[in-house]
Design an enzyme around this catalytic site. Structure first.
Site, short mmCIF file in Angstrom:
data_model
loop_
_atom_site.label_atom_id
_atom_site.label_comp_id
_atom_site.label_asym_id
_atom_site.label_seq_id
_atom_site.Cartn_x
_atom_site.Cartn_y
_atom_site.Cartn_z
N TYR A 194 -15.28 -3.98 7.98
CA TYR A 194 -13.52 -3.14 8.29
C TYR A 194 -13.42 -3.00 10.16
O TYR A 194 -12.14 -3.47 10.35
CB TYR A 194 -13.90 -1.79 8.46
CG TYR A 194 -12.45 -0.62 8.00
CD1 TYR A 194 -11.74 -0.70 7.68
CD2 TYR A 194 -12.46 0.29 9.04
CE1 TYR A 194 -10.17 0.12 7.36
CE2 TYR A 194 -11.20 1.10 9.15
CZ TYR A 194 -9.82 1.04 8.40
OH TYR A 194 -9.19 1.51 8.11
N ALA A 214 -14.20 -5.44 11.85
CA ALA A 214 -13.77 -7.06 12.25
C ALA A 214 -12.21 -7.47 12.06
O ALA A 214 -11.92 -7.95 11.93
CB ALA A 214 -15.18 -8.02 11.56
N ILE A 249 -6.76 10.00 9.57
CA ILE A 249 -5.71 11.02 8.84
C ILE A 249 -6.12 11.30 7.03
O ILE A 249 -7.06 10.44 6.59
CB ILE A 249 -4.89 8.72 8.67
CG1 ILE A 249 -4.64 8.76 9.76
CG2 ILE A 249 -3.51 10.09 7.90
CD1 ILE A 249 -3.36 9.24 11.27
N GLY A 260 0.75 -0.84 0.45
CA GLY A 260 -0.32 -0.23 -0.49
C GLY A 260 0.60 1.68 0.27
O GLY A 260 0.79 2.48 0.23
N ALA A 261 2.11 1.75 -0.81
CA ALA A 261 3.08 2.55 -0.49
C ALA A 261 2.58 3.51 -2.12
O ALA A 261 3.21 4.30 -2.11
CB ALA A 261 4.56 1.76 -0.29
N SER A 262 1.92 3.21 -3.12
CA SER A 262 1.98 4.08 -3.22
C SER A 262 0.77 5.25 -3.12
O SER A 262 0.96 5.87 -4.01
CB SER A 262 0.29 3.79 -4.58
OG SER A 262 -1.08 3.16 -4.10
N LYS A 289 -10.14 -5.06 10.73
CA LYS A 289 -8.32 -4.16 11.75
C LYS A 289 -8.54 -5.09 13.48
O LYS A 289 -7.09 -5.14 13.42
CB LYS A 289 -9.02 -3.07 11.80
CG LYS A 289 -9.27 -2.75 10.25
CD LYS A 289 -8.02 -2.40 9.72
CE LYS A 289 -7.79 -1.89 8.39
NZ LYS A 289 -6.42 -1.70 7.21
#
Ligand code: NAP
Length: 245
Positions: A153, A155, A186, A9-11, A157
């Site tokens: 989400y 569940a 964020i 997920g670095a894009s 996480k």
């Protein structure tokens, strides 16, 4: 000595901020992406201008073979990984459980929980062989408290937190640390569906009086991956401005 990190997920968003921070600290970075290859390549060029070695690895982490391929490519082409950051994730719009379809449930569980499992299952043997390494998973404050109208989400996480703690116990004897960052709200594209007024309202609910930046979440990730956290494992660090106290 050179250090290598793979960040999924670095894009964009928090993962991209983590890549910039690792790069600024001297790490070589393998940038994981799915649909955003162009953005990952642009970021890779930015880090190379700082003198870092980079690699873009593309795939759908909900697919076990693609997740394995990304890890193996990073190990083979960037070099032995010293750290792994599992940051890729997706979220749904807030909705009632009764409006959540099977497909939506599978999509969130597939990327946010299965994807972390597939990535780690592929990476752990490399770390264990070398008897060193640091893993940082990325959960959410909703994985700690449960978010209203965010059942899938929350569940997924919460599952990431359970996985992190269990794996910290499993890998501690191999000198591998496994920790988790649980961000609050964020300012990234994940929240792009929220209006400015909604974001301001969330900021007002936050004890520090504002929402966080991707750089602030990235700082927590880099700390846990670094030797500064050498006696810390199995922990969940909330980077949430005090939302969960
Ligand atoms: P973001 O800006 O939406 O970025 C999501 C990243 O995940 C992108 O790099 C995307 O890659 C990648 N991704 C999505 N689906 C993927 C798939 N199937 N396979 C591989 N990669 C995939 O999100 P963010 O806000 O930076 O969030 C990063 C992490 O922090 C997520 O795990 C999220 O749940 C967590 N988090 C975020 C917040 C927040 O308020 N933003 C709060 C708590 C937790 P491509 O762009 O290449 O498709």
């Amino acid at each position: 000595m050179e250090q290598n990190v793979l960040i999924t997920g670095a894009s964009r968003g928090i993962g991209a901020a983590a890549a910039r921070r690792f790069g600024a600290l001297g790490w070589n970075v393998a940038l994981g992406c799915h649909s955003g290859r162009d953005r990952a390549e642009e970021l890779a060029r930015e880090l190379e201008a700082l003198g870092r070695r980079t690699l873009v690895v593309q795939g759908d982490l909900a697919d076990p073979e693609q997740a394995r391929g990304m890890v193996e490519q990073a190990e083979a082409e960037l070099g032995p990984l010293d750290a792994l950051v599992c940051c890729a994730g997706v979220a749904l719009p807030q909705q009632l459980i009764t409006d959540t379809t099977d497909e939506q449930w599978r999509q969130v569980m597939g990327v946010d929980l299965d994807g972390v499992f597939y990535t780690l299952r592929a990476a752990v043997p490399f770390f264990v062989r070398r008897k060193r390494g640091a893993v940082v998973t990325v959960s959410s404050m909703w994985g700690v408290t449960g978010g209203s109208c965010e059942v899938a989400y929350s569940a997924a996480k919460a599952g990431v937190i359970g996985l992190t703690r269990a794996l910290a116990k499993e890998l501690g004897p191999s000198n591998i640390r496994v920790n988790c960052v649980a961000p609050g709200v964020i300012d990234t594209e994940m929240n792009a569906h929220l209006s400015r007024a909604d974001l301001d309202a969330l900021g007002e609910e936050t004890p520090l009086g504002r929402i966080g930046t991707p750089e602030e979440a990235a700082a927590a990730i880099c700390f846990l991956a670094s030797d500064q956290a050498s006696f810390i494992t199995g922990q969940v660090l909330l980077a949430d401005g005090g939302m969960v106290i």
